[in-house]
Design a protein around this motif. Structure first.
Motif, PDB file in Angstrom:
ATOM      1  N   GLN A 162      61.990  28.428  38.533  1.00  0.00           N
ATOM      2  CA  GLN A 162      61.444  29.524  37.768  1.00  0.00           C
ATOM      3  C   GLN A 162      60.052  29.858  38.285  1.00  0.00           C
ATOM      4  OE1 GLN A 162      63.001  31.229  35.436  1.00  0.00           O
ATOM      5  NE2 GLN A 162      61.297  32.593  34.991  1.00  0.00           N
ATOM      6  N   VAL A 163      59.856  31.113  38.669  1.00  0.00           N
ATOM      7  CA  VAL A 163      58.566  31.541  39.190  1.00  0.00           C
ATOM      8  C   VAL A 163      57.660  31.929  38.032  1.00  0.00           C
ATOM      9  CG1 VAL A 163      57.385  33.267  40.577  1.00  0.00           C
ATOM     10  CG2 VAL A 163      59.569  32.315  41.350  1.00  0.00           C
ATOM     11  N   GLN A 164      56.466  31.398  38.017  1.00  0.00           N
ATOM     12  CA  GLN A 164      55.493  31.749  36.993  1.00  0.00           C
ATOM     13  C   GLN A 164      54.303  32.399  37.659  1.00  0.00           C
ATOM     14  OE1 GLN A 164      53.870  28.485  34.789  1.00  0.00           O
ATOM     15  NE2 GLN A 164      52.868  29.781  33.273  1.00  0.00           N
ATOM     16  N   LEU A 165      53.960  33.587  37.225  1.00  0.00           N
ATOM     17  CA  LEU A 165      52.800  34.305  37.720  1.00  0.00           C
ATOM     18  C   LEU A 165      51.760  34.356  36.609  1.00  0.00           C
ATOM     19  CD1 LEU A 165      54.596  37.306  39.482  1.00  0.00           C
ATOM     20  CD2 LEU A 165      53.769  35.189  40.517  1.00  0.00           C
ATOM     21  N   VAL A 166      50.515  34.087  36.957  1.00  0.00           N
ATOM     22  CA  VAL A 166      49.450  34.041  35.970  1.00  0.00           C
ATOM     23  C   VAL A 166      48.351  35.002  36.373  1.00  0.00           C
ATOM     24  CG1 VAL A 166      47.764  32.593  34.797  1.00  0.00           C
ATOM     25  CG2 VAL A 166      49.984  31.635  35.464  1.00  0.00           C
ATOM     26  N   GLU A 167      48.118  36.006  35.542  1.00  0.00           N
ATOM     27  CA  GLU A 167      47.062  36.972  35.798  1.00  0.00           C
ATOM     28  C   GLU A 167      45.772  36.529  35.113  1.00  0.00           C
ATOM     29  OE1 GLU A 167      50.768  39.693  35.002  1.00  0.00           O
ATOM     30  OE2 GLU A 167      49.890  37.890  34.145  1.00  0.00           O
ATOM     31  N   SER A 168      44.663  36.936  35.701  1.00  0.00           N
ATOM     32  CA  SER A 168      43.362  36.696  35.097  1.00  0.00           C
ATOM     33  C   SER A 168      42.393  37.756  35.593  1.00  0.00           C
ATOM     34  CB  SER A 168      42.851  35.292  35.448  1.00  0.00           C
ATOM     35  OG  SER A 168      42.696  35.155  36.845  1.00  0.00           O
ATOM     36  N   GLY A 169      41.227  37.806  34.950  1.00  0.00           N
ATOM     37  CA  GLY A 169      40.182  38.720  35.398  1.00  0.00           C
ATOM     38  C   GLY A 169      40.016  39.965  34.563  1.00  0.00           C
ATOM     39  N   GLY A 170      40.882  40.165  33.587  1.00  0.00           N
ATOM     40  CA  GLY A 170      40.731  41.330  32.731  1.00  0.00           C
ATOM     41  C   GLY A 170      39.538  41.186  31.799  1.00  0.00           C
ATOM     42  N   GLY A 171      39.228  42.274  31.117  1.00  0.00           N
ATOM     43  CA  GLY A 171      38.114  42.244  30.181  1.00  0.00           C
ATOM     44  C   GLY A 171      37.669  43.632  29.805  1.00  0.00           C
ATOM     45  N   LEU A 172      36.497  43.677  29.196  1.00  0.00           N
ATOM     46  CA  LEU A 172      35.895  44.936  28.758  1.00  0.00           C
ATOM     47  C   LEU A 172      34.785  45.321  29.723  1.00  0.00           C
ATOM     48  CD1 LEU A 172      35.420  47.174  26.631  1.00  0.00           C
ATOM     49  CD2 LEU A 172      33.911  45.558  25.444  1.00  0.00           C
ATOM     50  N   VAL A 173      34.813  46.568  30.186  1.00  0.00           N
ATOM     51  CA  VAL A 173      33.821  47.037  31.137  1.00  0.00           C
ATOM     52  C   VAL A 173      33.496  48.495  30.829  1.00  0.00           C
ATOM     53  CG1 VAL A 173      35.553  47.750  32.835  1.00  0.00           C
ATOM     54  CG2 VAL A 173      33.240  47.141  33.605  1.00  0.00           C
ATOM     55  N   GLN A 174      32.285  48.898  31.144  1.00  0.00           N
ATOM     56  CA  GLN A 174      31.903  50.294  30.937  1.00  0.00           C
ATOM     57  C   GLN A 174      32.459  51.169  32.054  1.00  0.00           C
ATOM     58  OE1 GLN A 174      27.599  50.346  30.519  1.00  0.00           O
ATOM     59  NE2 GLN A 174      27.767  50.267  28.288  1.00  0.00           N
ATOM     60  N   ALA A 175      32.634  52.424  31.750  1.00  0.00           N
ATOM     61  CA  ALA A 175      33.080  53.366  32.765  1.00  0.00           C
ATOM     62  C   ALA A 175      32.137  53.321  33.969  1.00  0.00           C
ATOM     63  CB  ALA A 175      33.129  54.772  32.191  1.00  0.00           C
ATOM     64  N   GLY A 176      32.738  53.345  35.147  1.00  0.00           N
ATOM     65  CA  GLY A 176      31.979  53.232  36.380  1.00  0.00           C
ATOM     66  C   GLY A 176      31.843  51.816  36.896  1.00  0.00           C
ATOM     67  N   GLY A 177      32.217  50.861  36.070  1.00  0.00           N
ATOM     68  CA  GLY A 177      32.109  49.460  36.452  1.00  0.00           C
ATOM     69  C   GLY A 177      33.288  48.981  37.281  1.00  0.00           C
ATOM     70  N   SER A 178      33.277  47.678  37.553  1.00  0.00           N
ATOM     71  CA  SER A 178      34.302  47.073  38.409  1.00  0.00           C
ATOM     72  C   SER A 178      34.853  45.803  37.772  1.00  0.00           C
ATOM     73  CB  SER A 178      33.713  46.714  39.776  1.00  0.00           C
ATOM     74  OG  SER A 178      33.260  47.860  40.460  1.00  0.00           O
ATOM     75  N   LEU A 179      36.088  45.518  38.114  1.00  0.00           N
ATOM     76  CA  LEU A 179      36.727  44.250  37.760  1.00  0.00           C
ATOM     77  C   LEU A 179      37.627  43.835  38.921  1.00  0.00           C
ATOM     78  CD1 LEU A 179      37.952  44.777  34.062  1.00  0.00           C
ATOM     79  CD2 LEU A 179      36.171  43.192  34.820  1.00  0.00           C
ATOM     80  N   ARG A 180      37.845  42.542  39.045  1.00  0.00           N
ATOM     81  CA  ARG A 180      38.817  42.050  40.010  1.00  0.00           C
ATOM     82  C   ARG A 180      39.853  41.218  39.280  1.00  0.00           C
ATOM     83  NH1 ARG A 180      38.280  38.098  45.290  1.00  0.00           N
ATOM     84  NH2 ARG A 180      38.041  36.522  43.651  1.00  0.00           N
ATOM     85  N   LEU A 181      41.085  41.640  39.367  1.00  0.00           N
ATOM     86  CA  LEU A 181      42.184  40.902  38.778  1.00  0.00           C
ATOM     87  C   LEU A 181      42.779  39.957  39.817  1.00  0.00           C
ATOM     88  CD1 LEU A 181      44.049  43.740  36.841  1.00  0.00           C
ATOM     89  CD2 LEU A 181      42.088  42.371  36.118  1.00  0.00           C
ATOM     90  N   SER A 182      43.241  38.811  39.330  1.00  0.00           N
ATOM     91  CA  SER A 182      43.891  37.833  40.189  1.00  0.00           C
ATOM     92  C   SER A 182      45.272  37.521  39.647  1.00  0.00           C
ATOM     93  CB  SER A 182      43.073  36.542  40.247  1.00  0.00           C
ATOM     94  OG  SER A 182      41.792  36.770  40.776  1.00  0.00           O
ATOM     95  N   CYS A 183      46.193  37.275  40.552  1.00  0.00           N
ATOM     96  CA  CYS A 183      47.544  36.873  40.187  1.00  0.00           C
ATOM     97  C   CYS A 183      47.868  35.633  41.007  1.00  0.00           C
ATOM     98  CB  CYS A 183      48.537  37.985  40.480  1.00  0.00           C
ATOM     99  SG  CYS A 183      50.271  37.522  40.272  1.00  0.00           S
ATOM    100  N   ALA A 184      48.027  34.513  40.320  1.00  0.00           N
ATOM    101  CA  ALA A 184      48.269  33.251  41.003  1.00  0.00           C
ATOM    102  C   ALA A 184      49.612  32.678  40.563  1.00  0.00           C
ATOM    103  CB  ALA A 184      47.145  32.272  40.694  1.00  0.00           C
ATOM    104  N   ALA A 185      50.124  31.824  41.406  1.00  0.00           N
ATOM    105  CA  ALA A 185      51.377  31.129  41.103  1.00  0.00           C
ATOM    106  C   ALA A 185      51.129  29.640  41.269  1.00  0.00           C
ATOM    107  CB  ALA A 185      52.483  31.594  42.037  1.00  0.00           C
ATOM    108  N   PRO A 186      50.492  29.035  40.286  1.00  0.00           N
ATOM    109  CA  PRO A 186      50.038  27.656  40.460  1.00  0.00           C
ATOM    110  C   PRO A 186      51.132  26.621  40.307  1.00  0.00           C
ATOM    111  CG  PRO A 186      49.469  28.440  38.277  1.00  0.00           C
ATOM    112  CD  PRO A 186      50.118  29.583  38.985  1.00  0.00           C
TER     113      PRO A 186
END
Length: 118
Positions: A1-25
């Motif tokens: 069974q493949v498990q994918l785990v996302e992280s990096g989301g959150g609250l940010v103001q318009a014009g800002g940046s975020l980096r999402l990660s998807c790992a399979a640990p």
């Protein structure tokens, strides 16, 4: 069974940046073995939509709404796929899901919330 785990989301103001990660640990899953990986998103009351994909060969594809602002990449050594999101807009607010596919099978992560305030 493949498990994918996302992280990096959150609250940010318009014009800002975020980096999402998807790992399979720790489950023997290797992203380099998959035909492709991608990011999708679903806003409240809307259907899930494609954001960006990357194939095993490195070809990328983006939704028109994010071209020039988002970048998908992978790090095979870390078994992780990233989504760098710049110049975020309130309309980017959604739950972002990681997906992988190969051999007729699709695998999804549980999603991570991204909220962009105006």
């Amino acid at each position: 069974q493949v498990q994918l785990v996302e992280s990096g989301g959150g609250l940010v103001q318009a014009g800002g940046s975020l980096r999402l990660s998807c790992a399979a640990p720790g489950n023997g899953f290797s992203i380099w073995r998959m035909n492709g990986m991608g990011w999708y998103r679903q806003a409240p009351g809307k259907q899930r939509e494609l954001v960006a994909t990357i194939t095993r060969g490195g070809s990328t594809n983006y939704a028109d709404s994010v071209k020039g602002r988002f970048t998908i990449s992978n790090d095979n050594a870390k078994n992780t796929v990233y989504l760098q999101m710049n110049s975020l807009k309130p309309e980017d607010t959604a739950v972002y899901y990681c997906k992988s596919w190969s051999g007729g099978y699709n695998y999804w992560g549980q999603g991570t919330q991204v909220t962009v305030s105006s």
